[in-house]
Design a protein around this motif. Sequence first.
Motif, PDB file in Angstrom:
ATOM      1  N   GLU A 133       3.500   7.618   7.041  1.00 24.21           N
ATOM      2  CA  GLU A 133       4.133   6.885   7.942  1.00 24.21           C
ATOM      3  C   GLU A 133       3.586   5.435   7.889  1.00 24.21           C
ATOM      4  O   GLU A 133       2.335   5.462   7.857  1.00 24.21           O
ATOM      5  N   SER A 134       4.255   4.342   7.727  1.00 33.07           N
ATOM      6  CA  SER A 134       3.934   3.120   7.550  1.00 33.07           C
ATOM      7  C   SER A 134       3.001   2.190   8.869  1.00 33.07           C
ATOM      8  O   SER A 134       3.754   2.587   9.656  1.00 33.07           O
ATOM      9  N   SER A 135       2.154   1.597   8.741  1.00 31.64           N
ATOM     10  CA  SER A 135       1.615   0.948   9.728  1.00 31.64           C
ATOM     11  C   SER A 135       1.795  -0.409   9.904  1.00 31.64           C
ATOM     12  O   SER A 135       1.224  -1.152  10.777  1.00 31.64           O
ATOM     13  N   LEU A 136       2.655  -0.880   8.893  1.00 33.24           N
ATOM     14  CA  LEU A 136       2.955  -2.384   8.810  1.00 33.24           C
ATOM     15  C   LEU A 136       3.490  -2.917  10.005  1.00 33.24           C
ATOM     16  O   LEU A 136       4.422  -2.267  10.541  1.00 33.24           O
ATOM     17  N   ASN A 137       3.350  -4.077  10.318  1.00 35.17           N
ATOM     18  CA  ASN A 137       3.846  -4.593  11.422  1.00 35.17           C
ATOM     19  C   ASN A 137       4.263  -6.119  11.047  1.00 35.17           C
ATOM     20  O   ASN A 137       3.958  -6.654  10.020  1.00 35.17           O
ATOM     21  N   GLN A 138       4.985  -6.718  12.122  1.00 36.22           N
ATOM     22  CA  GLN A 138       5.470  -8.187  12.044  1.00 36.22           C
ATOM     23  C   GLN A 138       4.517  -9.138  11.754  1.00 36.22           C
ATOM     24  O   GLN A 138       4.747  -9.960  10.774  1.00 36.22           O
ATOM     25  N   ALA A 139       3.387  -8.927  11.837  1.00 38.29           N
ATOM     26  CA  ALA A 139       2.240  -9.947  11.708  1.00 38.29           C
ATOM     27  C   ALA A 139       1.822  -9.671  10.173  1.00 38.29           C
ATOM     28  O   ALA A 139       1.599 -10.838   9.622  1.00 38.29           O
ATOM     29  N   ASP A 140       1.725  -8.518   9.543  1.00 33.91           N
ATOM     30  CA  ASP A 140       1.619  -8.339   8.180  1.00 33.91           C
ATOM     31  C   ASP A 140       2.726  -9.113   7.363  1.00 33.91           C
ATOM     32  O   ASP A 140       2.314  -9.884   6.512  1.00 33.91           O
ATOM     33  N   ALA A 141       3.882  -8.833   7.809  1.00 32.59           N
ATOM     34  CA  ALA A 141       4.871  -9.221   6.889  1.00 32.59           C
ATOM     35  C   ALA A 141       5.016 -10.877   7.302  1.00 32.59           C
ATOM     36  O   ALA A 141       5.418 -11.623   6.140  1.00 32.59           O
ATOM     37  N   ARG A 142       4.820 -11.278   8.329  1.00 29.55           N
ATOM     38  CA  ARG A 142       4.768 -12.899   8.374  1.00 29.55           C
ATOM     39  C   ARG A 142       3.769 -13.522   7.771  1.00 29.55           C
ATOM     40  O   ARG A 142       3.846 -14.649   6.876  1.00 29.55           O
ATOM     41  N   TYR A 143       2.448 -12.863   7.727  1.00 30.59           N
ATOM     42  CA  TYR A 143       1.482 -13.364   6.656  1.00 30.59           C
ATOM     43  C   TYR A 143       1.930 -13.378   5.329  1.00 30.59           C
ATOM     44  O   TYR A 143       1.587 -14.515   4.795  1.00 30.59           O
ATOM     45  N   PHE A 144       2.207 -12.503   4.965  1.00 31.52           N
ATOM     46  CA  PHE A 144       2.466 -12.536   3.385  1.00 31.52           C
ATOM     47  C   PHE A 144       3.677 -13.205   3.120  1.00 31.52           C
ATOM     48  O   PHE A 144       3.813 -14.011   2.185  1.00 31.52           O
ATOM     49  N   LEU A 145       4.741 -13.501   3.972  1.00 30.72           N
ATOM     50  CA  LEU A 145       5.798 -14.549   3.469  1.00 30.72           C
ATOM     51  C   LEU A 145       5.124 -15.880   3.580  1.00 30.72           C
ATOM     52  O   LEU A 145       5.305 -16.828   2.697  1.00 30.72           O
ATOM     53  N   VAL A 146       4.331 -16.248   4.446  1.00 32.16           N
ATOM     54  CA  VAL A 146       3.675 -17.551   4.626  1.00 32.16           C
ATOM     55  C   VAL A 146       2.725 -17.626   3.281  1.00 32.16           C
ATOM     56  O   VAL A 146       2.652 -18.927   2.674  1.00 32.16           O
ATOM     57  N   VAL A 147       1.893 -16.934   3.025  1.00 33.06           N
ATOM     58  CA  VAL A 147       0.878 -17.099   2.148  1.00 33.06           C
ATOM     59  C   VAL A 147       1.580 -17.050   0.540  1.00 33.06           C
ATOM     60  O   VAL A 147       1.209 -17.812  -0.177  1.00 33.06           O
ATOM     61  N   CYS A 148       2.613 -16.188   0.466  1.00 35.43           N
ATOM     62  CA  CYS A 148       3.197 -16.352  -0.649  1.00 35.43           C
ATOM     63  C   CYS A 148       3.974 -17.406  -0.949  1.00 35.43           C
ATOM     64  O   CYS A 148       4.179 -18.040  -2.076  1.00 35.43           O
TER      65      CYS A 148
END
Length: 271
Positions: free
Chosen positions: A244-259
């Motif tokens: 089960e993945s523990s990824l959350n909105q903060a993780d996805a937001r961080y990667f979108l911004v950094v990338c």
Amino acid sequence: MSTFSERMGLKPIRTIVQLNDMDDDLRNSLWNVLDRRLFGLSDFDSERFTEALWWHFFKKPVDRRQIYHSGFGSPNYSEVWEEVRSFFFKCKWNEVYDFIEFVLRAFPANRSIRDLLNKTLERESSGFRVIDGRLAPISDEIEVGEVSKAIGEGSPSVIAHLRGALEHLTDRSNPDYRNSIKEAISAVESMAKIVSGQPKATLGDALKSLERNGKLHPSLKEAFLKLYGYTSDANGIRHALLGESSLNQADARYFLVVCSAFINLIKVEAA
């Protein structure tokens, strides 16, 4: 900007970002932007817009709109707009954002509305901003600028991946943070391959090529390779999920911004 009452301690200063709700100030202000800067304009096409609204948003019979025909002049849409207004002020907070996204899709070239909505969202402490026609959970203006620039000025393949990342992140009914991160990383891969001239290279190969050509600092290359390595190991982002993945909105937001920021940096360095 704080008011006199807030500065004097006579009224509490609102500092909480509105992510899972919407107060009256925000809802009222968003309506005022739409009403005064779009719906209320003399050349606004009520017939065309409300037909699309009933058909594709409300999913109601188009011929049941309460349009008044007096026999003289243009038809009267006042009752139709009362129904739209009633929905806007009675619906759930997330449905307000659904409505705004529908409006943005109906008028994709209207940058003025987008900018006014973003100023309102910022002023009223909303945790969302308009990016590429979608409301994304990003409230920092610098971050918004990086994502918007990467989407607005990228190559077709880069834009497609970033839009995919944004779509997975902003799906309020079924967000997919794992695939949002995957798409963001894929956007960097596409950009690195383009500027290095190696369409079949891996991300590591492309970054090393940029470094050799003096277009990327070694420390930045190593930093992003480590971040890329994380996505290959953590929670099975780039491979089949083992649990089960523990990824959350903060993780996805961080990667979108950094990338997005990294893509913008590569473009500048390669120019």
